[in-house]
Design an enzyme around this catalytic site. Structure first.
Site, mmCIF file in Angstrom:
data_model
loop_
_atom_site.group_PDB
_atom_site.id
_atom_site.type_symbol
_atom_site.label_atom_id
_atom_site.label_comp_id
_atom_site.label_asym_id
_atom_site.label_seq_id
_atom_site.Cartn_x
_atom_site.Cartn_y
_atom_site.Cartn_z
ATOM 1 N N SER A 229 0.818 -1.213 0.000
ATOM 2 C CA SER A 229 0.000 0.000 0.000
ATOM 3 C C SER A 229 0.847 1.257 0.000
ATOM 4 O O SER A 229 1.958 1.270 0.538
ATOM 5 C CB SER A 229 -0.929 0.024 1.220
ATOM 6 O OG SER A 229 -0.193 0.296 2.399
ATOM 7 N N LYS A 230 0.291 2.304 -0.602
ATOM 8 C CA LYS A 230 0.979 3.593 -0.647
ATOM 9 C C LYS A 230 1.181 4.137 0.764
ATOM 10 O O LYS A 230 2.235 4.675 1.101
ATOM 11 C CB LYS A 230 0.160 4.584 -1.475
ATOM 12 C CG LYS A 230 -0.106 4.131 -2.905
ATOM 13 C CD LYS A 230 -1.087 5.064 -3.597
ATOM 14 C CE LYS A 230 -1.449 4.548 -4.983
ATOM 15 N NZ LYS A 230 -2.452 5.416 -5.651
ATOM 16 N N ARG A 231 0.150 4.009 1.585
ATOM 17 C CA ARG A 231 0.189 4.601 2.923
ATOM 18 C C ARG A 231 1.211 3.923 3.812
ATOM 19 O O ARG A 231 1.965 4.582 4.518
ATOM 20 C CB ARG A 231 -1.203 4.511 3.556
ATOM 21 C CG ARG A 231 -1.297 5.157 4.932
ATOM 22 C CD ARG A 231 -2.736 5.185 5.404
ATOM 23 N NE ARG A 231 -3.585 5.947 4.495
ATOM 24 C CZ ARG A 231 -4.902 5.984 4.563
ATOM 25 N NH1 ARG A 231 -5.526 5.287 5.496
ATOM 26 N NH2 ARG A 231 -5.613 6.703 3.711
#
Length: 498
Positions: A256-258
């Site tokens: 995930s980007k986060r």
């Protein structure tokens, strides 16, 4: 969307597929999204089909222009291209027409209550929200009256209930999929502001654009039951679905980007010095494999070999390290290895042209002719294009960075031997033609004259001109550096030992 011409077009599944990549512009281009684009592209090109890029940008609260730019920046770096391009936000009239066509068939209803209100039915699996009975059973007359009075409402799909209906589809990767209609909520088609939901807009566009195959991430698998219902309600034939296994981090969590940051961004790989063709090769091996189990594949080979049948069901692990001790540790070792192999597969001219702007961006003075001479000397020594800055820096600087005088001492030798070698090299190279063979013959003869092994002659000279022991082949390096630079660096090395 629901007129006969659209239905006929949708039912005519010709031998030429139409596939689409439909990113939402809510961040940079994710490596998983890039893989989805690549798999769609390969399927289209292998089967003489059409590749469509459609920006699913109806979520106005989350969409940003910076994300749009980042997505197309990443796609353009991959350099695969596409045939048609659309923006979902420019197709709102189509979406609303499709939603109201479903309403006119009695397959949708107005919901005037706030979403998931306290009196909502909670009869789904694990107590999930399914529908609001009061709204679902509202008479057409009452519904029309309240709408005419300006009361806001969402438009919801009327999922069949209490009749034992099963929603099913065959997935090209995960096989037959079934779900009881009673376990699907009455999902929204239009929000209370009249904007379409993702489900409605996506299906309306897919039907209108004649999409024959939807190839997307496995995280959309649960959405597909709703999409099948929308296609059926709109009188359009469902495309063939193929859901791709997820990309996960070494700890098994979804990439995930986060959580994982820049390592999941396509432009991170570009900026680190990956070749787009090597990056494409790497992504293809995450969740797909050719029958011959080869790993290094050209784009042409990938196009010839790619099939939906070769896609695996198991999630694919991207093996980067957290935290990364070295720049290379940020990436999967296979990605780095593949990049090195693809670099060595480039022509000297091609590789040199790719390295030159990196060298210039690092502040070194370099021209195409000089870069062309240096490239064959370092090609075997770099895995990422950015490695050229450390592998070849000594070719471009006027003054070598400091190094320990002890580095000049050859094996089984001492400082006196090193100085004798360097002084002899200085003497003979002053009158030697700076070409490979004369340099080789001259330095070997000098070693023999000093009663030394060739290696004991070469190491001090290599360190003197490169500033380190680990360097490209000596005679080719001397030839590129030239007489003046070589003699100057030998003089400096002699002074270090004085």
């Amino acid at each position: 969307m629901a007129d006969s011409s659209t239905s006929l077009k949708k039912d005519d599944l010709s031998t030429r597929p139409r596939v689409r990549f439909a990113p939402s512009p809510t961040g940079f281009l994710h490596v998983g999204s890039a893989r989805t684009f690549i798999f769609n592209w390969l399927y289209a090109r292998r089967n003489n089909g059409t590749m469509i890029v459609r920006l699913d940008d109806t979520d106005v609260e989350r969409n940003t222009e910076a994300s749009v730019d980042s997505i197309f920046e990443g796609l353009k770096w991959l350099d695969l291209g596409w045939d048609e391009q659309y923006k979902q936000s420019e197709r709102l009239a189509l979406h609303q027409k499709a939603a109201w066509a479903i309403f006119d068939r009695g397959l949708a209803y107005r919901d005037f209550t706030p979403a998931h209100s306290a009196d909502a039915e909670k009869s789904g699996a694990q107590g999930t929200w399914l529908f609001n009975p009061g709204m679902r059973e509202l008479s057409p007359e009452e519904s029309n009256r309240r709408a005419a009075a300006g009361e806001p409402f969402a438009l919801r799909f009327r999922v069949a209930r209490g009749v034992g209906e099963q929603v099913h589809f065959n997935d090209a990767v995960y096989g037959e999929q079934r779900k009881a209609a009673d376990d699907i909520e009455d999902f929204a088609l239009l929000r209370s502001d009249g904007m379409p939901t993702y489900h409605l807009a996506s299906c309306a566009d897919d039907a209108d654009l004649g999409i024959t195959h939807i190839i997307r991430g496995q995280d959309h698998l649960s959405n597909t039951f709703k999409h099948v219902l929308i296609f059926e309600a709109a009188g359009a034939r469902s495309p063939q679905f193929a859901h791709l296994p997820l990309l996960v981090a070494p700890d098994g969590t979804k990439l995930s980007k986060r959580r994982h940051g820049p390592v999941v961004s396509v432009t991170t790989y570009r900026d680190a010095g990956f070749l787009p063709e090597a990056f494409i090769n790497f992504l293809c091996l995450l969740g797909w494999s050719p029958k011959n189990d080869r790993e290094q594949l050209s784009l042409a080979e990938l196009k010839d070999l790619f099939t939906l049948a070769g896609i695996n069901r198991a999630n694919a692990v991207v093996n980067f390290k957290e935290p990364a001790a070295t720049p290379e540790d940020r990436f999967d070792p296979k990605a780095v290895w593949l990049n090195g192999e693809h670099i060595r597969g480039l022509s000297i001219e091609d590789l040199s042209a790719r390295l030159l702007p990196i060298v210039q961006a690092a502040g070194f003075q370099a021209d195409p002719a000089r870069m062309l001479k240096i490239t064959p000397l370092i090609r075997e020594r770099i895995k990422l294009l950015g490695d050229v800055v450390t592998a070849a820096d000594f070719f471009f600087v006027d003054q070598l960075p400091p190094y320990e005088p002890a580095e000049l001492i050859p094996q089984k030798g001492d400082a006196a031997m090193a100085r004798k070698v360097l002084e002899k090299a200085r003497e003979v190279l002053a009158n030697t033609e700076f070409k490979h063979d004369p340099l080789d013959q001259t330095l070997r003869a000098a070693a023999q004259e000093l009663g030394l092994k060739a290696g004991q002659m070469f190491q001090p000279v290599r360190v003197a001109v490169c500033g380190r022991k680990n360097a490209p082949p000596l005679f080719e390096t001397l030839e590129v550096l030239g007489r003046l630079t070589t003699l100057g660096r030998l003089d400096q090395a002699i002074q270090k030992l004085a």
